[in-house]
Design an enzyme around this catalytic site. Structure first.
Site, PDB file in Angstrom:
ATOM      1  N   ARG A   1      -1.399   2.508  12.122  1.00 53.23           N
ATOM      2  CA  ARG A   1      -1.019   3.716  11.417  1.00 53.23           C
ATOM      3  C   ARG A   1      -1.207   5.132  12.407  1.00 53.23           C
ATOM      4  O   ARG A   1      -0.328   5.984  12.222  1.00 53.23           O
ATOM      5  CB  ARG A   1      -1.969   3.743  10.166  1.00 53.23           C
ATOM      6  CG  ARG A   1      -1.490   4.901   9.345  1.00 53.23           C
ATOM      7  CD  ARG A   1      -2.764   4.975   8.179  1.00 53.23           C
ATOM      8  NE  ARG A   1      -3.265   3.755   7.644  1.00 53.23           N
ATOM      9  CZ  ARG A   1      -2.909   3.529   6.408  1.00 53.23           C
ATOM     10  NH1 ARG A   1      -2.042   4.135   5.830  1.00 53.23           N
ATOM     11  NH2 ARG A   1      -3.379   2.222   5.981  1.00 53.23           N
TER      12      ARG A   1
ATOM     13  N   CYS B   1      13.806   2.641 -12.605  1.00 48.46           N
ATOM     14  CA  CYS B   1      13.483   2.579 -13.676  1.00 48.46           C
ATOM     15  C   CYS B   1      12.319   2.047 -14.136  1.00 48.46           C
ATOM     16  O   CYS B   1      11.896   1.108 -14.852  1.00 48.46           O
ATOM     17  CB  CYS B   1      14.560   1.615 -14.635  1.00 48.46           C
ATOM     18  SG  CYS B   1      16.201   2.328 -14.227  1.00 48.46           S
ATOM     19  N   GLU B   2      11.275   2.856 -13.673  1.00 43.21           N
ATOM     20  CA  GLU B   2       9.868   2.502 -14.228  1.00 43.21           C
ATOM     21  C   GLU B   2       8.864   3.736 -13.771  1.00 43.21           C
ATOM     22  O   GLU B   2       9.128   4.297 -12.654  1.00 43.21           O
ATOM     23  CB  GLU B   2       9.202   1.218 -13.583  1.00 43.21           C
ATOM     24  CG  GLU B   2       9.204   1.065 -12.194  1.00 43.21           C
ATOM     25  CD  GLU B   2       8.509  -0.292 -11.686  1.00 43.21           C
ATOM     26  OE1 GLU B   2       7.269  -0.280 -11.712  1.00 43.21           O
ATOM     27  OE2 GLU B   2       9.219  -1.358 -11.001  1.00 43.21           O
TER      28      GLU B   2
ATOM     29  N   ARG C   1       4.275   3.211  -0.942  1.00 43.29           N
ATOM     30  CA  ARG C   1       2.734   3.795  -0.927  1.00 43.29           C
ATOM     31  C   ARG C   1       2.202   4.556  -2.121  1.00 43.29           C
ATOM     32  O   ARG C   1       1.072   4.227  -2.647  1.00 43.29           O
ATOM     33  CB  ARG C   1       2.325   4.461   0.341  1.00 43.29           C
ATOM     34  CG  ARG C   1       2.878   3.456   1.635  1.00 43.29           C
ATOM     35  CD  ARG C   1       2.279   4.124   3.001  1.00 43.29           C
ATOM     36  NE  ARG C   1       0.915   3.837   3.046  1.00 43.29           N
ATOM     37  CZ  ARG C   1      -0.109   4.859   2.681  1.00 43.29           C
ATOM     38  NH1 ARG C   1       0.474   5.980   2.456  1.00 43.29           N
ATOM     39  NH2 ARG C   1      -1.413   4.659   2.881  1.00 43.29           N
TER      40      ARG C   1
ATOM     41  N   GLU D   1      -5.832  -2.625  18.068  1.00 44.51           N
ATOM     42  CA  GLU D   1      -4.492  -2.899  17.462  1.00 44.51           C
ATOM     43  C   GLU D   1      -4.249  -1.662  16.277  1.00 44.51           C
ATOM     44  O   GLU D   1      -4.028  -2.110  15.079  1.00 44.51           O
ATOM     45  CB  GLU D   1      -4.630  -4.206  16.472  1.00 44.51           C
ATOM     46  CG  GLU D   1      -4.972  -5.605  17.236  1.00 44.51           C
ATOM     47  CD  GLU D   1      -5.417  -6.647  16.466  1.00 44.51           C
ATOM     48  OE1 GLU D   1      -5.574  -6.330  15.081  1.00 44.51           O
ATOM     49  OE2 GLU D   1      -5.776  -7.570  16.762  1.00 44.51           O
ATOM     50  N   PRO D   2      -4.238  -0.579  16.850  1.00 45.65           N
ATOM     51  CA  PRO D   2      -3.921   0.538  15.937  1.00 45.65           C
ATOM     52  C   PRO D   2      -2.423   0.307  15.448  1.00 45.65           C
ATOM     53  O   PRO D   2      -1.635   0.166  16.314  1.00 45.65           O
ATOM     54  CB  PRO D   2      -4.398   1.759  16.841  1.00 45.65           C
ATOM     55  CG  PRO D   2      -3.994   1.222  18.046  1.00 45.65           C
ATOM     56  CD  PRO D   2      -4.236  -0.206  18.180  1.00 45.65           C
TER      57      PRO D   2
ATOM     58  N   TYR E   1       4.144   2.086   7.297  1.00 45.78           N
ATOM     59  CA  TYR E   1       4.021   1.287   6.042  1.00 45.78           C
ATOM     60  C   TYR E   1       5.070   2.122   5.248  1.00 45.78           C
ATOM     61  O   TYR E   1       5.130   1.966   3.975  1.00 45.78           O
ATOM     62  CB  TYR E   1       2.693   1.189   5.593  1.00 45.78           C
ATOM     63  CG  TYR E   1       1.793   0.613   6.531  1.00 45.78           C
ATOM     64  CD1 TYR E   1       1.917  -0.829   6.895  1.00 45.78           C
ATOM     65  CD2 TYR E   1       0.759   1.099   7.075  1.00 45.78           C
ATOM     66  CE1 TYR E   1       0.908  -1.301   7.899  1.00 45.78           C
ATOM     67  CE2 TYR E   1      -0.082   0.717   8.136  1.00 45.78           C
ATOM     68  CZ  TYR E   1      -0.053  -0.627   8.319  1.00 45.78           C
ATOM     69  OH  TYR E   1      -1.159  -1.189   9.458  1.00 45.78           O
TER      70      TYR E   1
ATOM     71  N   TYR F   1      -0.619   2.266  -3.682  1.00 44.88           N
ATOM     72  CA  TYR F   1      -1.931   2.848  -3.385  1.00 44.88           C
ATOM     73  C   TYR F   1      -2.339   4.077  -3.946  1.00 44.88           C
ATOM     74  O   TYR F   1      -3.566   4.617  -3.305  1.00 44.88           O
ATOM     75  CB  TYR F   1      -2.260   2.394  -1.840  1.00 44.88           C
ATOM     76  CG  TYR F   1      -1.297   1.623  -1.049  1.00 44.88           C
ATOM     77  CD1 TYR F   1      -2.408   0.173  -1.075  1.00 44.88           C
ATOM     78  CD2 TYR F   1      -0.620   1.906  -0.273  1.00 44.88           C
ATOM     79  CE1 TYR F   1      -1.600  -0.610  -0.430  1.00 44.88           C
ATOM     80  CE2 TYR F   1      -0.123   0.598   0.464  1.00 44.88           C
ATOM     81  CZ  TYR F   1      -0.751  -0.691   0.195  1.00 44.88           C
ATOM     82  OH  TYR F   1      -0.265  -1.663   1.060  1.00 44.88           O
TER      83      TYR F   1
ATOM     84  N   GLY G   1      -6.992   0.237  12.122  1.00 41.90           N
ATOM     85  CA  GLY G   1      -7.763   0.805  11.282  1.00 41.90           C
ATOM     86  C   GLY G   1      -7.935   2.366  11.267  1.00 41.90           C
ATOM     87  O   GLY G   1      -8.389   2.800  10.032  1.00 41.90           O
TER      88      GLY G   1
HETATM   89  N1  LLP Z   1      -4.971  -5.515  12.954  1.00 47.62           N
HETATM   90  C1  LLP Z   1      -5.066  -6.160  11.632  1.00 47.62           C
HETATM   91  C2  LLP Z   1      -5.309  -7.789  11.993  1.00 47.62           C
HETATM   92  C3  LLP Z   1      -4.528  -5.545  10.527  1.00 47.62           C
HETATM   93  O1  LLP Z   1      -4.600  -6.295   9.290  1.00 47.62           O
HETATM   94  C4  LLP Z   1      -3.913  -4.137  10.550  1.00 47.62           C
HETATM   95  C5  LLP Z   1      -3.516  -3.715   9.314  1.00 47.62           C
HETATM   96  C6  LLP Z   1      -3.960  -3.562  11.635  1.00 47.62           C
HETATM   97  C7  LLP Z   1      -4.462  -3.973  12.791  1.00 47.62           C
HETATM   98  C8  LLP Z   1      -3.728  -2.222  11.821  1.00 47.62           C
HETATM   99  O2  LLP Z   1      -4.159  -1.355  10.983  1.00 47.62           O
HETATM  100  P1  LLP Z   1      -3.945   0.030  10.986  1.00 47.62           P
HETATM  101  O3  LLP Z   1      -4.228   0.758  12.374  1.00 47.62           O
HETATM  102  O4  LLP Z   1      -2.421   0.608  10.712  1.00 47.62           O
HETATM  103  O5  LLP Z   1      -4.624   0.669   9.861  1.00 47.62           O
HETATM  104  N2  LLP Z   1       0.226  -1.104   4.029  1.00 47.62           N
HETATM  105  C9  LLP Z   1      -0.888  -0.209   3.798  1.00 47.62           C
HETATM  106  C10 LLP Z   1      -1.756  -0.828   5.089  1.00 47.62           C
HETATM  107  C11 LLP Z   1      -1.925  -2.184   5.202  1.00 47.62           C
HETATM  108  C12 LLP Z   1      -2.766  -2.485   6.609  1.00 47.62           C
HETATM  109  C13 LLP Z   1      -2.758  -4.082   6.729  1.00 47.62           C
HETATM  110  N3  LLP Z   1      -3.423  -4.536   8.317  1.00 47.62           N
HETATM  111  C14 LLP Z   1      -0.699   0.944   3.702  1.00 47.62           C
HETATM  112  O6  LLP Z   1       0.312   1.443   3.529  1.00 47.62           O
HETATM  113  O7  LLP Z   1      -1.837   1.719   3.757  1.00 47.62           O
END
Ligand code: LLP
Length: 421
Positions: free
Chosen positions: A278, A346-347, A314, A275-276, A375, A318, A239
């Protein structure tokens, strides 16, 4: 920090000119920098160096096997959320004991796959899932290490679609019910409780919500230990956010995040798992696209690209901001102008940016979307029958296509017309 810089007036991906890749593979395409991916993984690894730890890359953010192998060879584990991701991680050579299985809706088939193939731990998100997992483990004659994902009811202060740690979200079990759920886990055969899991959301640019959540996890660790459970591992989720716009204030660094982990849960002597996604993959990728037309509208000009919302969703999904830069560096003194930057789908949702200041560009010019590694490709689709775009990996002065663009025939041949039509 990334490895996409201008050199002699041209945008480079490490030591390869982006225009050279475009000439070889056509546009649009994704390109990833190995050096950036590895650098970001190592920042996390080093941030946790004082504690026993395992960094598990959230492969949902970027799941190409070449990327998984690159990170896996550097020591990364994987956080998977489906049987498909599990298979992909294994195909890329990631050993089962470095794979954690997250997700709110694991099926019995997916559980069987993971238990037969080997798994580091399953992060269980509900009581019915726990019962199902116990039954699968018993049927296979194995014991599976588990954590329970707790929902700490913390506001992650991020986009509503990617916040997961509030009580109204579907994730985890309420932390207030943790003791009874852990007691149930201890009673069920085939399960071995090893720790606690938490993940509160994505693109967090402030450490305070992490701090609030991790303090609750620390408190819960003591309570569960007093109840007789063995809490040896804490999975603290992913996150940590990234800077999407050059102009934004820089979010906290992995080292700040590591210090926070040390401060909040370090005294418990647990193995730390994170669990990174992004932060490892986001700024390691560009989406490169070509201008098809520049069209003058009523009071505004549209820059129409060959990339679209199906390739990078994205902004549409979002309202996300991506910096968009020309591949040929603008000359000093060229006045930027406002453009609406759009794709051909087309949107009206197929809009990447409104009134974005850009140097004047013409048909055929290339642009790069920055911060598109996470993503991006993984969320793409064939909407409007546009084939998935290729992915390219760069390492130093070499590049390779790591997922080829399908031909139109390949795409079309997947449909079947029934005999009776
Ligand atoms: N662990 C779990 C259980 C998760 O659900 C997620 C992301 C992560 C780790 C990794 O999070 P990160 O470090 O990447 O922030 N599609 C969206 C983001 C969805 C994230 C879902 N879960 C976007 O494009 O912003």
């Amino acid at each position: 920090m990334d490895h996409f810089l201008y050199r002699d007036g041209q945008l480079f991906a490490e030591d390869v000119a982006v225009s050279e890749i475009a000439a070889a593979v056509g546009t649009p395409f994704y390109v990833y920098s190995s050096a950036t991916l590895l650098r970001h993984f190592r920042l996390f690894d080093e941030a946790l160096a004082g504690m026993p730890h395992q960094v598990c890359f959230a492969m949902k953010s970027l799941s190409n096997q070449a990327v998984l192998k690159l990170l896996g060879d550097a020591g990364a584990g994987m956080d998977v959320v489906s049987g498909g991701e599990y298979r992909r991680a294994r195909a890329a050579g990631i050993p089962g004991d470095r794979i954690v299985f997250s997700g709110v809706g694991k099926t019995v088939e997916e559980m069987r796959l993971a238990l037969e193939g080997g798994i580091r731990q399953v992060n269980v998100e509900s009581e019915p899932e726990m019962e199902a997992l116990s039954a699968v483990a018993v049927s296979l004659g194995v014991t599976v290490p588990i954590t329970v994902r707790v929902n700490p009811d913390v506001d992650a202060k991020t986009h509503a679609k990617i916040a997961t740690g509030k009580s109204e979200n579907k994730f985890g079990i309420p932390i207030s019910r943790a003791r009874e759920v852990y007691a149930m886990a201890a009673r069920l055969p085939g399960l071995r409780v090893i720790g606690i899991d938490v993940h509160i959301g994505s693109q967090l640019t402030d450490l305070a919500p992490f701090e609030a959540a991790y303090r609750k996890v620390a408190e819960l660790t003591e309570i569960l230990r007093a109840d007789g459970h063995s809490i040896e591992r804490l999975d603290l989720g992913g996150g940590l956010g990234i800077p999407y716009a050059r102009s934004n204030a820089a979010p906290p660094l992995p080292s700040d995040y590591g210090a926070l982990i040390q401060r909040t849960v370090g005294h418990l002597g647990c193995e730390i798992e994170i669990e990174p996604g992004r932060l490892i993959s986001g700024n390691a990728g560009l989406m490169v696209s070509k201008v098809i037309y520049v069209k003058s509208g009523e009071g505004r000009d549209f820059m129409i690209l060959d990339g679209a919302m199906n390739d990078l969703i994205r902004p549409a999904m979002y309202d996300a901001h991506h910096d968009i830069v020309p591949v040929i560096e603008p000359q000093v003194g060229v006045e930027p102008q406002p453009y609406d930057i759009v794709g051909p789908v087309c949107e009206s949702g197929d809009t990447f940016a409104k009134q974005r200041m850009m140097p004047p560009l013409a048909a055929g010019d290339l642009v790069a979307f920055r911060s598109a590694g996470a993503y991006g490709a993984v969320m793409s689709s064939e909407y409007n029958s546009r084939p998935l775009i290729p992915e390219v990996l760069v390492q130093g002065d070499q590049f390779a296509v790591i997922r080829a663009r399908p031909t139109f025939d390949e795409m079309i041949a997947r449909d079947t017309i029934p005999e009776w039509l």
